[in-house]
Design a protein around this motif. Sequence first.
Motif, mmCIF file in Angstrom:
data_model
loop_
_atom_site.group_PDB
_atom_site.id
_atom_site.type_symbol
_atom_site.label_atom_id
_atom_site.label_comp_id
_atom_site.label_asym_id
_atom_site.label_seq_id
_atom_site.Cartn_x
_atom_site.Cartn_y
_atom_site.Cartn_z
ATOM 1 N N ARG A 265 39.373 40.701 39.110
ATOM 2 C CA ARG A 265 39.566 39.623 40.094
ATOM 3 C C ARG A 265 40.918 38.956 39.883
ATOM 4 N N GLU A 266 41.251 38.720 38.620
ATOM 5 C CA GLU A 266 42.531 38.094 38.261
ATOM 6 C C GLU A 266 43.696 38.944 38.773
ATOM 7 N N ILE A 267 43.597 40.253 38.550
ATOM 8 C CA ILE A 267 44.657 41.170 38.998
ATOM 9 C C ILE A 267 44.744 41.198 40.521
ATOM 10 N N LEU A 268 43.595 41.220 41.192
ATOM 11 C CA LEU A 268 43.597 41.295 42.656
ATOM 12 C C LEU A 268 44.155 40.019 43.286
ATOM 13 N N VAL A 269 43.920 38.884 42.661
ATOM 14 C CA VAL A 269 44.506 37.625 43.146
ATOM 15 C C VAL A 269 46.032 37.708 43.066
ATOM 16 N N LEU A 270 46.546 38.262 41.956
ATOM 17 C CA LEU A 270 48.002 38.423 41.811
ATOM 18 C C LEU A 270 48.542 39.419 42.843
ATOM 19 N N VAL A 271 47.769 40.477 43.125
ATOM 20 C CA VAL A 271 48.163 41.444 44.175
ATOM 21 C C VAL A 271 48.250 40.715 45.512
ATOM 22 N N SER A 272 47.274 39.858 45.789
ATOM 23 C CA SER A 272 47.253 39.126 47.070
ATOM 24 C C SER A 272 48.449 38.194 47.209
ATOM 25 N N THR B 47 47.841 50.295 32.117
ATOM 26 C CA THR B 47 46.557 49.582 32.104
ATOM 27 C C THR B 47 46.310 48.914 33.463
ATOM 28 N N VAL B 48 47.363 48.322 34.021
ATOM 29 C CA VAL B 48 47.239 47.694 35.346
ATOM 30 C C VAL B 48 46.892 48.753 36.390
ATOM 31 N N ARG B 49 47.544 49.931 36.287
ATOM 32 C CA ARG B 49 47.243 51.038 37.223
ATOM 33 C C ARG B 49 45.781 51.450 37.118
ATOM 34 N N ASN B 50 45.277 51.499 35.896
ATOM 35 C CA ASN B 50 43.859 51.852 35.681
ATOM 36 C C ASN B 50 42.928 50.815 36.313
ATOM 37 N N TYR B 51 43.284 49.545 36.138
ATOM 38 C CA TYR B 51 42.484 48.481 36.757
ATOM 39 C C TYR B 51 42.508 48.623 38.283
ATOM 40 N N MET B 52 43.694 48.920 38.842
ATOM 41 C CA MET B 52 43.818 49.056 40.299
ATOM 42 C C MET B 52 42.957 50.214 40.804
ATOM 43 N N THR B 53 42.935 51.325 40.059
ATOM 44 C CA THR B 53 42.105 52.478 40.436
ATOM 45 C C THR B 53 40.636 52.079 40.452
ATOM 46 N N SER B 54 40.228 51.327 39.449
ATOM 47 C CA SER B 54 38.847 50.853 39.362
ATOM 48 C C SER B 54 38.505 49.932 40.533
ATOM 49 N N ILE B 55 39.440 49.038 40.868
ATOM 50 C CA ILE B 55 39.251 48.108 41.998
ATOM 51 C C ILE B 55 39.082 48.891 43.304
ATOM 52 N N THR C 193 38.088 51.925 43.724
ATOM 53 C CA THR C 193 36.811 52.655 43.699
ATOM 54 C C THR C 193 35.648 51.716 44.018
ATOM 55 N N LYS C 194 35.612 50.570 43.355
ATOM 56 C CA LYS C 194 34.507 49.623 43.541
ATOM 57 C C LYS C 194 34.446 49.065 44.969
ATOM 58 N N LEU C 195 35.616 48.867 45.568
ATOM 59 C CA LEU C 195 35.655 48.271 46.912
ATOM 60 C C LEU C 195 35.738 49.330 48.019
ATOM 61 N N ASN C 196 35.868 50.603 47.606
ATOM 62 C CA ASN C 196 36.068 51.690 48.569
ATOM 63 C C ASN C 196 37.306 51.398 49.428
ATOM 64 N N ALA C 197 38.378 50.976 48.759
ATOM 65 C CA ALA C 197 39.624 50.593 49.436
ATOM 66 C C ALA C 197 40.630 51.733 49.371
ATOM 67 N N SER C 198 41.445 51.830 50.418
ATOM 68 C CA SER C 198 42.426 52.922 50.475
ATOM 69 C C SER C 198 43.788 52.517 49.899
ATOM 70 N N ASN C 199 44.069 51.207 49.851
ATOM 71 C CA ASN C 199 45.350 50.747 49.293
ATOM 72 C C ASN C 199 45.219 49.276 48.858
ATOM 73 N N ARG C 200 46.308 48.714 48.373
ATOM 74 C CA ARG C 200 46.292 47.343 47.843
ATOM 75 C C ARG C 200 45.920 46.312 48.921
ATOM 76 N N THR C 201 46.527 46.443 50.095
ATOM 77 C CA THR C 201 46.256 45.500 51.202
ATOM 78 C C THR C 201 44.793 45.557 51.599
ATOM 79 N N ASP C 202 44.290 46.779 51.686
ATOM 80 C CA ASP C 202 42.890 47.010 52.052
ATOM 81 C C ASP C 202 41.960 46.387 51.005
ATOM 82 N N ALA C 203 42.303 46.543 49.733
ATOM 83 C CA ALA C 203 41.489 45.990 48.642
ATOM 84 C C ALA C 203 41.418 44.464 48.726
#
Length: 198
Positions: free
Chosen positions: A143-150, A168-176, A178-188
Amino acid sequence: MKLLVAEDQSMLRDALCQLLLMEDDVEAVFQAADGEEAVQLLAEQPVDVAILDIEMPRKTGLEVLEWIRAHQELKVIIVTTFKRPGYFKRALASHVDAYVLKDRSANELMATIHNVLSGQKEYSPELVEEVAFAVNPLSAREREILVLVSQGSSNQEIANQLFLSNGTVRNYMTSIFTKLNASNRTDAVRLAREQGFI
């Protein structure tokens, strides 16, 4: 009473306005085809109740609700087809008077209008249920990483800020993703906000 109906689908808006005008205690119904038009009308016309769709061009119903709360004293009913917990939570945070699904009759809508004018709140049970049982799949770090992405941060900027490696950040993004079924950062970010996960 004077009402505002903000709805971008013209056929639906016209039909709803016609039905509302047939009610004895409805004096006038103002129409807006988008959120910006709704704000302009509200700035010019005194209205008792604003009935807002959520997804409209130029300004969403939620943005119009937030504008109303900052500038005026009137009742706000949001009508939507979307059972999205994030939307509902944002509306609640702005003290929406009623948040109901569109599959209701004109009589039911009039009952809702009278309820909010008498000081009551009304929320569709399905929406309350969605929020009550929506489980956030993201970990606190995700959640912390996704807020920074936003906020527009790159992976490297996030890594620097959180003292992590870029990998490590890339790994977290991949996990995000997958969990959200998102195609990219904006979508996530969009999906997480709609569900109220961030």
